[in-house]
Design a protein around this motif. Structure first.
Motif, PDB file in Angstrom:
ATOM      1  N   TYR A  58       0.860  -1.191   0.000  1.00 45.16           N
ATOM      2  CA  TYR A  58       0.000   0.000   0.000  1.00 45.16           C
ATOM      3  C   TYR A  58       0.892   1.236   0.000  1.00 45.16           C
ATOM      4  N   GLY A  86      -5.458  -9.010   9.315  1.00 46.57           N
ATOM      5  CA  GLY A  86      -4.356  -8.236   8.747  1.00 46.57           C
ATOM      6  C   GLY A  86      -3.359  -9.052   7.943  1.00 46.57           C
ATOM      7  N   GLN A 131     -17.821  -8.387   2.696  1.00 47.93           N
ATOM      8  CA  GLN A 131     -17.921  -8.819   4.089  1.00 47.93           C
ATOM      9  C   GLN A 131     -19.173  -8.213   4.752  1.00 47.93           C
TER      10      GLN A 131
HETATM   11  N1  LIG Z   1      -6.122   0.920   2.395  1.00 46.56           N
HETATM   12  C1  LIG Z   1      -5.065   0.506   3.080  1.00 46.56           C
HETATM   13  N2  LIG Z   1      -3.973   1.306   3.204  1.00 46.56           N
HETATM   14  C2  LIG Z   1      -2.883   0.905   3.863  1.00 46.56           C
HETATM   15  N3  LIG Z   1      -2.765  -0.308   4.461  1.00 46.56           N
HETATM   16  C3  LIG Z   1      -3.809  -1.132   4.380  1.00 46.56           C
HETATM   17  C4  LIG Z   1      -5.019  -0.780   3.695  1.00 46.56           C
HETATM   18  N4  LIG Z   1      -5.884  -1.823   3.776  1.00 46.56           N
HETATM   19  C5  LIG Z   1      -5.259  -2.777   4.490  1.00 46.56           C
HETATM   20  N5  LIG Z   1      -4.004  -2.383   4.849  1.00 46.56           N
HETATM   21  C6  LIG Z   1      -3.019  -3.171   5.582  1.00 46.56           C
HETATM   22  O1  LIG Z   1      -2.692  -4.338   4.793  1.00 46.56           O
HETATM   23  C7  LIG Z   1      -2.555  -5.482   5.606  1.00 46.56           C
HETATM   24  C8  LIG Z   1      -3.517  -6.565   5.133  1.00 46.56           C
HETATM   25  O2  LIG Z   1      -4.855  -6.120   5.373  1.00 46.56           O
HETATM   26  P1  LIG Z   1      -6.127  -6.944   4.881  1.00 46.56           P
HETATM   27  O3  LIG Z   1      -7.315  -6.091   5.101  1.00 46.56           O
HETATM   28  O4  LIG Z   1      -5.882  -7.444   3.509  1.00 46.56           O
HETATM   29  O5  LIG Z   1      -6.112  -8.175   5.924  1.00 46.56           O
HETATM   30  P2  LIG Z   1      -7.192  -9.326   6.158  1.00 46.56           P
HETATM   31  O6  LIG Z   1      -6.436 -10.607   6.154  1.00 46.56           O
HETATM   32  O7  LIG Z   1      -8.304  -9.207   5.160  1.00 46.56           O
HETATM   33  O8  LIG Z   1      -7.710  -8.984   7.622  1.00 46.56           O
HETATM   34  P3  LIG Z   1      -9.116  -9.314   8.377  1.00 46.56           P
HETATM   35  O9  LIG Z   1      -9.127 -10.793   8.689  1.00 46.56           O
HETATM   36  O10 LIG Z   1      -8.996  -8.495   9.625  1.00 46.56           O
HETATM   37  O11 LIG Z   1     -10.247  -8.883   7.480  1.00 46.56           O
HETATM   38  C9  LIG Z   1      -2.808  -5.013   7.050  1.00 46.56           C
HETATM   39  O12 LIG Z   1      -1.553  -4.772   7.649  1.00 46.56           O
HETATM   40  C10 LIG Z   1      -3.576  -3.722   6.876  1.00 46.56           C
HETATM   41  O13 LIG Z   1      -3.304  -2.831   7.938  1.00 46.56           O
END
Ligand SMILES: Nc1ncnc2c1ncn2[C@@H]1O[C@H](COP(=O)(O)OP(=O)(O)OP(=O)(O)O)[C@@H](O)[C@H]1O
Length: 274
Positions: A58, A86, A131
């Motif tokens: 990101y 995350g 979700q």
């Molecule tokens: N728009 C964004 N900008 C910056 N970082 C982000 C953004 N969206 C997610 N992240 C970061 O990217 C990483 C992966 O996030 P993601 O949402 O893909 O995880 P996830 O496995 O879907 O989590 P969850 O089980 O909580 O839904 C995390 O460290 C999160 O903080």
């Protein structure tokens, strides 16, 4: 063992059990066999979706959300995407839908760079269920909500009649999901689990090649999960691939073909049943 009730409800509640016992009517059994043959033939045609060494960071982040992730999904394959909060699950699914800036040459749809695949084609061939079901709801009744995507995809104007095949499919899916009696209610009046089922069946009306479901079992009771599982089995039997993001893999491990485990952006793919 005794099953009693209307055929549609028996099929909905005990379809898998009846199929396992060889007790489904001949036309349904033949349909399942034909679907299996179709899936085998489709598999020979090559992967539907391929992710090759995908790394994604990101803007402004210090470490990548996804690091060298690879995955190949064949038609009819059912994959679970698991991992702690995350770990990168939503990021990966959003990249697949083009909802994040796409790294070129790392994602392939039907053998072609996903970056070069027209968005309309992706929307027609990939169904994404968010979700939070509310994020996808736009209509004033459950029935119209169910058919909203159909109207958009078939370019129908408000008031224009929905073709009979799609109407019948919507009716059957609403019955199967136990939402038929609520078809005139506002979708916002449904319970959390019912909203989730509605957003899933709305994607199933016009068949797609891949369904990405983000946490479809969250907050859903046992009966709702059984309905959802049966709905997913039917799509897979018809040749669709499924990528299900879940924190509850135990519900789907018996049905799924692959388990993709993400941790801190790194993915390990395991074939289930091996
Ligand atoms: N728009 C964004 N900008 C910056 N970082 C982000 C953004 N969206 C997610 N992240 C970061 O990217 C990483 C992966 O996030 P993601 O949402 O893909 O995880 P996830 O496995 O879907 O989590 P969850 O089980 O909580 O839904 C995390 O460290 C999160 O903080």
């Amino acid at each position: 063992m005794l099953f009693d009730g209307p055929p549609a409800e028996l099929l909905r509640d005990h379809g898998a059990q009846l199929a396992g016992l060889g007790l489904l009517p001949a036309d349904l059994q033949a349909g399942a066999a034909a679907a299996r043959r179709a899936r085998a033939a489709q598999r020979e045609a090559g992967p539907l979706l391929e992710v090759k060494g995908l790394t994604f960071t990101y803007p402004g982040a210090v470490r990548p959300a996804l690091a060298d992730v690879s995955l190949s999904l064949q038609p009819g394959e059912w994959a679970l995407l698991v991992g702690s909060n995350g770990s990168g699950k939503t990021t990966l699914s959003q990249l697949l839908m083009g909802l994040q800036p796409l790294p070129r040459g790392r994602l392939f749809w039907r053998g072609r760079d996903l970056f070069r695949t027209p968005v309309e084609q992706l929307a027609r061939e990939i169904g994404y269920v968010f979700q939070q079901p509310e994020h996808q709801m736009v209509a004033s009744s459950v029935w119209e909500e169910c058919l909203f995507g159909v109207r958009a995809q078939l370019n129908l104007r408000a008031g224009q009649e929905i073709p009979r095949a799609e109407r019948e499919r919507a009716e059957a899916l609403l019955l199967q999901a136990g939402l038929w009696d609520k078809r005139e209610d506002s979708p916002y009046l449904l319970s959390g689990g019912e909203k989730r089922l509605l957003s899933v069946i709305a994607q199933f009306i016009l068949p797609k090649s891949l369904y990405i479901l983000d946490e479809p079992t969250a907050g859903t009771d046992y009966r709702g999960i059984q309905i959802l599982l049966e709905l997913c089995r039917q799509q897979a039997a018809a040749g669709a691939a499924l990528l299900v993001i879940t924190h509850d893999p135990q519900w789907m491990e018996e049905d799924a073909d692959l388990c993709c485990q993400l941790e801190q952006g790194n993915m390990l793919v395991r074939r289930l049943g091996d």
